[in-house]
Write a protein that holds these residues in place. Structure first.
Motif, PDB file in Angstrom:
ATOM      1  N   ASP A  32       0.805  -1.226   0.000  1.00  0.00           N
ATOM      2  CA  ASP A  32       0.000   0.000   0.000  1.00  0.00           C
ATOM      3  C   ASP A  32       0.840   1.279   0.000  1.00  0.00           C
ATOM      4  O   ASP A  32       0.372   2.342   0.383  1.00  0.00           O
ATOM      5  CB  ASP A  32      -0.955   0.001   1.193  1.00  0.00           C
ATOM      6  CG  ASP A  32      -0.226  -0.060   2.531  1.00  0.00           C
ATOM      7  OD1 ASP A  32       0.990  -0.358   2.543  1.00  0.00           O
ATOM      8  OD2 ASP A  32      -0.873   0.188   3.563  1.00  0.00           O
ATOM      9  N   PHE A  33       2.110   1.201  -0.429  1.00  0.00           N
ATOM     10  CA  PHE A  33       2.949   2.395  -0.507  1.00  0.00           C
ATOM     11  C   PHE A  33       3.886   2.309  -1.704  1.00  0.00           C
ATOM     12  O   PHE A  33       4.066   1.258  -2.301  1.00  0.00           O
ATOM     13  CB  PHE A  33       3.744   2.594   0.792  1.00  0.00           C
ATOM     14  CG  PHE A  33       4.737   1.503   1.097  1.00  0.00           C
ATOM     15  CD1 PHE A  33       6.071   1.625   0.722  1.00  0.00           C
ATOM     16  CD2 PHE A  33       4.350   0.362   1.784  1.00  0.00           C
ATOM     17  CE1 PHE A  33       6.990   0.627   1.002  1.00  0.00           C
ATOM     18  CE2 PHE A  33       5.262  -0.642   2.081  1.00  0.00           C
ATOM     19  CZ  PHE A  33       6.582  -0.511   1.690  1.00  0.00           C
ATOM     20  N   GLU A 124       2.424   8.317   1.612  1.00  0.00           N
ATOM     21  CA  GLU A 124       2.528   6.910   1.222  1.00  0.00           C
ATOM     22  C   GLU A 124       3.789   6.623   0.415  1.00  0.00           C
ATOM     23  O   GLU A 124       3.896   5.583  -0.219  1.00  0.00           O
ATOM     24  CB  GLU A 124       1.296   6.509   0.402  1.00  0.00           C
ATOM     25  CG  GLU A 124       0.016   6.514   1.205  1.00  0.00           C
ATOM     26  CD  GLU A 124      -1.174   6.073   0.378  1.00  0.00           C
ATOM     27  OE1 GLU A 124      -0.991   5.641  -0.782  1.00  0.00           O
ATOM     28  OE2 GLU A 124      -2.301   6.147   0.891  1.00  0.00           O
TER      29      GLU A 124
END
Length: 178
Positions: A32-33, A124
């Motif tokens: 998720d980054f 992020e």
């Protein structure tokens, strides 16, 4: 916990594998980054680590080479973490060279930990500025990082045609990365 990152491009020409286990300033998506490796991220580790391994698929039971014996050479340049592996004349080594010759390998990867203050987060996006490198790996499947490369080299003299082909392949790789 040791982290692992993977990248692509695999070719074969002989008994030596060389290329890049990681490239700088190439953003990739990890879960998720997004993550980028900053130039110099491996410098302290290369100076301080007494023994870094070259493995297959991050498997400590599949050692190809190591810096301690001189069969693995690592360095940083403007592009990234360059490596050169003297491939052993073993079943594993011969299998990898055969797969590299057919372009069947997935690419290169590296296993690392991040010391306190070694990364920087902005939302992020993560930038690796200093990592402790434990190993690099030839991977047989899917990469996470693009832009790395692996080449198999022999000690035979290359012809002018071979050199021109290598330059064309390098230029094609550069275009694909840009």
């Amino acid at each position: 916990m040791m982290e692992k990152r993977i990248a692509t491009e695999v070719r074969a020409e002989g008994r030596r594998l060389s290329g890049y286990a990681a490239t700088f300033n190439t953003e990739t998506r990890i879960a998720d980054f997004s993550e980028t490796i900053a130039p110099g991220a491996f410098a302290a580790s290369l100076r301080g680590q007494p023994d870094i391994l070259a493995l297959v698929d991050h498997d400590a039971g599949k050692v190809l080479a190591r810096t301690k014996s001189g069969s693995l050479r690592l360095s940083e340049d403007a592009r990234g973490l360059a490596f050169s592996i003297d491939v052993p004349d073993t079943t594993l080594g011969r299998d990898l060279l055969a797969m590299a010759a057919r372009s069947d390998l997935g690419g290169m990867s590296f296993g690392f930990t991040v010391p306190e203050g070694g990364d920087e987060w902005r939302g992020e996006k993560r930038t690796l500025r200093n990592v402790v490198l434990h190993e690099i790996s030839v991977v047989q499947s899917f990469p996470a990082y693009g832009g790395t490369s692996i080449h198999a080299r022999s000690r035979q003299q290359r012809t002018d045609a071979d050199r021109r082909l290598a330059v064309l392949e390098l230029e094609a790789c550069h275009v694909a990365i840009s």
